[in-house]
Write a protein that holds these residues in place. Structure first.
Motif, short mmCIF file in Angstrom:
data_model
loop_
_atom_site.label_atom_id
_atom_site.label_comp_id
_atom_site.label_asym_id
_atom_site.label_seq_id
_atom_site.Cartn_x
_atom_site.Cartn_y
_atom_site.Cartn_z
N LYS A 106 -2.34 -1.86 -4.72
CA LYS A 106 -2.26 -2.39 -6.07
C LYS A 106 -2.66 -3.86 -6.04
O LYS A 106 -2.31 -4.59 -5.12
CB LYS A 106 -0.83 -2.25 -6.59
CG LYS A 106 -0.67 -2.58 -8.04
CD LYS A 106 0.74 -2.30 -8.52
CE LYS A 106 0.84 -2.66 -9.98
NZ LYS A 106 2.16 -2.38 -10.51
N THR A 107 -3.40 -4.29 -7.02
CA THR A 107 -3.80 -5.70 -7.13
C THR A 107 -2.98 -6.35 -8.25
O THR A 107 -2.31 -5.66 -9.01
CB THR A 107 -5.30 -5.82 -7.46
OG1 THR A 107 -5.52 -5.38 -8.80
CG2 THR A 107 -6.16 -5.04 -6.48
N LYS B 266 -3.75 -1.92 -13.65
CA LYS B 266 -4.63 -0.74 -13.57
C LYS B 266 -5.87 -0.98 -12.71
O LYS B 266 -6.90 -0.33 -12.90
CB LYS B 266 -5.02 -0.26 -14.96
CG LYS B 266 -3.82 0.15 -15.80
CD LYS B 266 -4.25 0.65 -17.15
CE LYS B 266 -3.00 0.98 -17.97
NZ LYS B 266 -3.33 1.46 -19.29
N TYR B 267 -5.78 -1.90 -11.76
CA TYR B 267 -6.89 -2.14 -10.83
C TYR B 267 -6.35 -2.05 -9.41
O TYR B 267 -5.47 -2.82 -9.02
CB TYR B 267 -7.52 -3.52 -11.07
CG TYR B 267 -8.72 -3.77 -10.20
CD1 TYR B 267 -9.94 -3.17 -10.50
CD2 TYR B 267 -8.63 -4.57 -9.07
CE1 TYR B 267 -11.05 -3.38 -9.70
CE2 TYR B 267 -9.73 -4.77 -8.27
CZ TYR B 267 -10.94 -4.18 -8.59
OH TYR B 267 -12.03 -4.38 -7.78
N HIS B 268 -6.85 -1.08 -8.66
CA HIS B 268 -6.37 -0.82 -7.32
C HIS B 268 -7.54 -0.77 -6.34
O HIS B 268 -8.66 -0.46 -6.73
CB HIS B 268 -5.63 0.52 -7.26
CG HIS B 268 -4.47 0.59 -8.18
ND1 HIS B 268 -4.59 0.88 -9.52
CD2 HIS B 268 -3.15 0.41 -7.96
CE1 HIS B 268 -3.40 0.87 -10.09
NE2 HIS B 268 -2.50 0.58 -9.17
N MET C 218 0.84 -1.19 0.00
CA MET C 218 0.00 0.00 0.00
C MET C 218 0.88 1.24 0.00
O MET C 218 1.98 1.23 0.53
CB MET C 218 -0.89 0.04 1.25
CG MET C 218 -1.96 -0.99 1.27
SD MET C 218 -3.04 -0.67 2.69
CE MET C 218 -3.89 -2.23 2.78
N LEU D 281 -3.74 3.28 -1.14
CA LEU D 281 -3.93 2.65 -2.43
C LEU D 281 -3.23 1.30 -2.40
O LEU D 281 -2.05 1.21 -2.08
CB LEU D 281 -3.33 3.53 -3.53
CG LEU D 281 -3.52 3.07 -4.96
CD1 LEU D 281 -4.97 3.37 -5.39
CD2 LEU D 281 -2.56 3.79 -5.88
#
Length: 116
Positions: A70-71, A75-77, A56, A68
């Motif tokens: 990150k997954t 571009k998917y958080h 994070m 935030l």
């Protein structure tokens, strides 16, 4: 053979729940608009990552989201605030403890049946 899901709710809060399916041997972690389906190991790793804020970074928004995450998907958080992180961590800690208690009780019941 088709699997019948028998999700046992371990903990529930206003913003979500955590259940365990013994057949799938997986946790369903539902929090707000998120659902994670995790193995035992993934559950423990995710709980620790959330608690330690691994991966994070601070990301301040006008909506009060401060972190935030990150997954693995590009571009998917996920965006969380401190209170959401604490609530999710507490739910996961409670669920892990209740799962351990349930395992102990099941083992004890099985041992009692074998002795009789």
């Amino acid at each position: 053979m088709e699997h019948q899901h028998q999700l046992k709710c371990l903990t529930q809060q206003e913003n979500g729940y955590i259940g365990y399916c013994a057949g799938c041997q997986s946790y369903n972690v539902a929090y707000k608009n998120m659902l994670f389906i995790l193995s035992d190991q993934e559950f423990s790793l995710f709980r620790q990552a959330i608690a330690d804020r691994v991966g994070m970074r601070p990301f301040y928004t006008m909506h009060g989201k401060e972190w935030l995450l990150k997954t693995p998907m590009p571009k998917y958080h996920l965006m969380l605030n401190d209170e959401e992180i604490e609530e999710l961590c507490q739910m996961m800690s409670d669920a892990e403890l209740l799962k351990e208690v349930d395992t102990i009780l099941q083992t004890s019941a099985e041992n009692n049946r074998q002795e009789n």
